[in-house]
Scaffold this motif. Structure first.
Motif, PDB file in Angstrom:
ATOM      1  N   ARG A  49       0.996  -1.383  -0.051  1.00 59.04           N
ATOM      2  CA  ARG A  49       0.067   0.220   0.048  1.00 59.04           C
ATOM      3  C   ARG A  49       1.026   0.974   0.082  1.00 59.04           C
ATOM      4  N   GLY A  50       0.549   1.928  -0.888  1.00 64.30           N
ATOM      5  CA  GLY A  50       1.584   3.304  -0.902  1.00 64.30           C
ATOM      6  C   GLY A  50       0.748   4.493  -2.033  1.00 64.30           C
ATOM      7  N   GLU A  51       1.466   5.777  -1.311  1.00 64.87           N
ATOM      8  CA  GLU A  51       1.502   6.676  -2.807  1.00 64.87           C
ATOM      9  C   GLU A  51       1.372   6.727  -4.127  1.00 64.87           C
ATOM     10  N   LYS A  52       1.256   6.738  -4.842  1.00 61.67           N
ATOM     11  CA  LYS A  52       1.851   6.739  -6.784  1.00 61.67           C
ATOM     12  C   LYS A  52       3.107   7.364  -6.333  1.00 61.67           C
ATOM     13  N   VAL A 112      -7.208  -5.487 -14.009  1.00 60.93           N
ATOM     14  CA  VAL A 112      -8.209  -5.179 -13.406  1.00 60.93           C
ATOM     15  C   VAL A 112      -9.415  -5.474 -14.052  1.00 60.93           C
ATOM     16  N   GLY A 113     -10.224  -5.208 -15.272  1.00 62.74           N
ATOM     17  CA  GLY A 113     -11.432  -5.784 -15.944  1.00 62.74           C
ATOM     18  C   GLY A 113     -11.069  -7.123 -15.977  1.00 62.74           C
ATOM     19  N   GLU A 153      -3.111  -1.833  -8.582  1.00 62.88           N
ATOM     20  CA  GLU A 153      -4.558  -1.311  -8.244  1.00 62.88           C
ATOM     21  C   GLU A 153      -5.939  -2.521  -7.392  1.00 62.88           C
ATOM     22  N   VAL A 154      -5.513  -3.748  -6.610  1.00 62.65           N
ATOM     23  CA  VAL A 154      -5.466  -4.809  -6.399  1.00 62.65           C
ATOM     24  C   VAL A 154      -7.466  -3.732  -5.814  1.00 62.65           C
ATOM     25  N   ASN A 155      -7.297  -2.908  -4.996  1.00 61.29           N
ATOM     26  CA  ASN A 155      -8.185  -2.108  -4.552  1.00 61.29           C
ATOM     27  C   ASN A 155      -9.672  -2.147  -5.087  1.00 61.29           C
ATOM     28  N   LEU A 156      -9.393  -1.416  -6.868  1.00 56.85           N
ATOM     29  CA  LEU A 156     -10.093  -1.915  -7.604  1.00 56.85           C
ATOM     30  C   LEU A 156     -10.801  -2.825  -8.145  1.00 56.85           C
ATOM     31  N   LEU A 157     -10.143  -4.014  -8.379  1.00 58.44           N
ATOM     32  CA  LEU A 157     -10.735  -5.730  -8.278  1.00 58.44           C
ATOM     33  C   LEU A 157     -12.040  -5.923  -8.028  1.00 58.44           C
ATOM     34  N   HIS A 158     -12.816  -6.365  -8.550  1.00 58.17           N
ATOM     35  CA  HIS A 158     -14.132  -6.832  -8.732  1.00 58.17           C
ATOM     36  C   HIS A 158     -13.865  -7.340  -7.670  1.00 58.17           C
ATOM     37  N   MET A 195      -1.444  -1.189  -4.059  1.00 59.14           N
ATOM     38  CA  MET A 195      -3.090  -0.092  -4.414  1.00 59.14           C
ATOM     39  C   MET A 195      -2.202   1.089  -4.090  1.00 59.14           C
ATOM     40  N   ASN A 196      -3.455   2.281  -4.142  1.00 61.24           N
ATOM     41  CA  ASN A 196      -3.266   3.499  -4.208  1.00 61.24           C
ATOM     42  C   ASN A 196      -4.076   3.764  -2.349  1.00 61.24           C
ATOM     43  N   PRO A 197      -4.608   4.317  -0.856  1.00 60.34           N
ATOM     44  CA  PRO A 197      -4.565   4.172  -0.473  1.00 60.34           C
ATOM     45  C   PRO A 197      -6.434   5.203  -0.844  1.00 60.34           C
TER      46      PRO A 197
END
Length: 678
Positions: A49-52, A112-113, A153-158, A195-197
């Motif tokens: 987890r971290g910023e871009k 992600v899609g 970007e696992v936080n955007l995965l369904h 992921m970016n929180p």
């Protein structure tokens, strides 16, 4: 083949983690976590987890190049291990002397899609239609077996795909029962997510399923930042030459990982070490037993990484710093982290000693128990006493308060579910009905997406659409003759995510401490619910001489909690400016995501006291919003025996539902929203 940035070039200059000090061997926590989970895949993968711009993706993509090569059965699509007696492979069974080959470890990236068919595998459509054979086409899980599966970007995965990945990682196999195919194959891989929180959080139960988690941030030391830039520019100018300069370091890292993989099975984890791990997990109040198991496995891997055959205090400390911080979060508003001073205190200065035999506690008499209970109740009553409440600011005749105030935020609660009426077609979520890529099948349609895509193939509907035309196409016997117009994809109904935009009056007439506290608590509660359901929530406030986007539409609850806690109130009421600012936010969001349906919730007493023609301008702004067909709700905060009915009038101009309530309580607010959109 594209040249990847060397792993060893990242580890000495990458982002510095907040999880603790660097590894003595030179690996920072992010690199160390990746290495440990490759040494012992049972650790359960890594979430970064971290910023871009903190080298998250760069270091993960470089990992595969330093992993020792593996032996696989030649020609097997599922990368079976020749040394395994009975591998689960649909291409098997294999003879004892089956030929084998050595190849590099694969790094498989999951977009992600991606669809569920692409991840699990599905029926081989071409052979099913042309030859009438039901053959399994392997998916990404099969390709990732004995390798690394990377989800950026696992936080955007369904959510249903995340559940599927984590279950496969935990079980070590994948089972497919669909489209006439029944297949089970091995799927043991190292799961790595980045992921970016700021773009949204993972649900706590999914966060817990990752074995290790690392928080990264860009280094603040100018010398370190200079070195990062220097290396990156050197790599961009000459990728092969830059990579060649790190060949020796890469080979040494590969050899060390291979040695640790062989040694890990021989590392001794004593009862004393297990007891110390249990004490630490209990002291940090983590849920369940997964933390204990992961910490133990990570400590063993750390010992093997340092060529030790027994677990030491340093191994337990390093493992705890990586496995416990994310498991201490009770809800998304809790900041991740671990109290290192407490950890060191629990570890002590000496190596773990065997536990002493426990002695039974002496029984207490009823009188002693009663005295203890009375003492505890007295301490609780003492803690519950607080300072007297401060007087609430009141609005002066000019429409201002004597000072701006900042009301506290109450404890968020579980908000009631509310849905937007009708059937949408927005981003998949867990709130309102919508036509989505996943969900229950309700029919079939021709593909509408670019390149003939638009969903998963509906085989039965495709065959039925082609069947009436077989005679006209000259078919008498043999294969089914298909044209492009015959193709059908499944129409599925699921749930979508929505945007709830609050437009809150923060002027002097709303500045009462209790009133603003209830408003903030309601918004935080709805945000917490939106986080669970993949919604977006935004906040526009208006006070004094203008409007402010206090919270841009977001999934990030950490940022939301901070912004709302600091929200001031007081001053005149620029109602028109607030409505126009809300309109601007909604227009921007419509451009960014035209499928996401919004609900505008205006929280006000209806007053408009700022600027010339304030009332007329507020009516014009409301009529402008109404003309765009935006679903709206006006929560009337006017109180007292004499009411002017201005909020009801505003609702008429907005074509919104008007909800008169005596005061803005959190429960009434969420209930009003639920009733409006149900």
């Amino acid at each position: 083949m594209p040249q990847h940035y060397p792993f060893s070039a990242v580890v000495s200059s990458a982002a510095v983690s907040s999880a603790g000090a660097d590894d003595p061997a030179g690996l920072d926590p992010m690199a160390l976590a990746l290495v440990l989970t490759t040494i012992s895949p049972g650790v359960g993968g890594v979430l970064v987890r971290g910023e871009k711009g903190t080298a998250k993706s760069t270091i993960v993509r470089a990992l595969a190049a330093v992993l020792p090569p593996i032996d696989v059965v030649a020609g097997d699509r599922f990368s079976s291990d020749p040394a395994e007696p009975h591998p689960r492979s649909p291409d098997g069974p294999f003879a004892a002397d089956a030929p084998s080959e050595t190849r590099s470890v694969r790094l498989v990236e999951l977009p992600v899609g991606a669809t569920e068919d692409r991840v699990l595998g599905s029926l081989h459509l071409e052979r099913a239609l042309s030859e009438g054979k039901a053959e399994y086409e392997p998916g990404l899980l099969a390709r990732a077996h004995r390798g690394v599966l990377y989800v950026d970007e696992v936080n955007l995965l369904h959510d249903h795909l995340v559940d599927l990945l984590l279950d496969a990682a935990a079980m070590g196999r994948s089972t497919v029962e669909r489209d006439g195919v029944s297949v089970e194959h091995d799927a043991r891989f190292v799961l790595v997510g980045t992921m970016n929180p700021e773009e949204g959080e993972l649900r706590p139960q999914l966060l817990d399923r990752f074995g290790l988690t690392v928080e990264v941030a860009a280094p603040r030391d100018p010398a370190v930042r200079m070195e990062v830039v220097r290396r990156r520019m050197a790599f961009d100018a000459d990728p092969p030459g830059f990579a060649a300069s790190y060949d020796q370091a890469e080979r040494a890292l590969t050899e060390r990982i291979a040695t640790a993989q062989r040694l890990v099975a021989h590392v001794e984890l004593t009862d004393a070490s297990l007891l110390k791990i249990a004490e630490i997990c209990a002291a940090f109040d983590v849920d369940g037993m997964r933390a204990d198991i992961v910490t133990a496995r990570a400590a063993v891997a750390h010992a093997a990484w340092h060529a030790r055959t027994s677990v030491t205090r340093a191994d337990i400390r390093a493992a705890a710093l990586l496995s416990l911080p994310h498991r201490r979060r009770r809800n998304p508003f809790d900041a991740p982290g671990l109290d290192e001073d407490l950890l060191d205190q629990l570890l002590g200065d000496d190596e773990p000693q065997p536990p002493e035999p426990t002695k039974p506690e002496p029984e207490r008499s009823d009188g002693e128990e009663g005295e203890a209970e009375d003492e505890a109740e007295g301490e609780a009553a003492e803690r519950s006493e607080g300072d007297p409440a401060q007087p609430e600011p009141t609005e002066t005749p000019s429409g201002t308060t004597g000072r701006d105030t900042t009301a506290p935020t109450g404890t968020p609660y579980r908000a009631k579910l509310f849905t937007v009426a009708g059937t949408g077609a927005g981003e998949a979520g867990k709130r309102s009905r919508a036509i989505t890529a996943s969900g229950r099948r309700i029919g079939a349609h021709r593909p509408t997406g670019p390149g003939g895509s638009g969903g998963s193939i509906d085989l039965i509907s495709t065959i039925l659409s082609a069947a009436p035309h077989q005679h006209a196409r000259g078919r008498r016997t043999g294969r089914l003759r298909l044209h492009g117009d015959d193709l059908r994809v499944a129409t599925r109904e699921g749930k979508e995510a929505n945007l709830v935009l609050f437009c809150v009056d923060a002027s002097g007439s709303m500045a009462a401490r209790r009133r603003m506290e209830h408003v903030k608590t309601a918004i935080l509660s709805l945000l917490l619910d939106a986080y669970r359901r993949r919604d977006k929530v935004g906040l526009v406030t208006f006070r004094a001489d203008g409007a402010l986007v206090a919270l841009p539409p977001t999934h990030s609850v950490d940022i939301a909690a901070t912004r709302l806690e600091q929200l001031p109130s007081g001053g005149r009421t620029p109602l028109a400016e607030g409505l126009l600012e809300a309109d601007r936010v909604l227009r921007l969001e419509r451009v960014r995501d035209p499928r996401r349906r919004p609900l505008l919730v205006v929280v006000t007493d209806g007053r408009a006291t700022h600027g010339p023609d304030a009332v007329a301008r507020s009516r014009q702004a409301a009529a402008h919003l109404a003309a765009q067909g935006i679903a709206s709700l006006v929560v009337d905060c006017e109180s007292g025996p004499f009411r002017m009915g201005l909020a009801a009038e505003l609702a008429g101009h907005l074509r919104a539902e008007h909800v008169p309530i005596a005061e803005v309580s959190a429960a009434d607010l969420t209930g009003a929203v639920r009733e409006r959109v149900a």
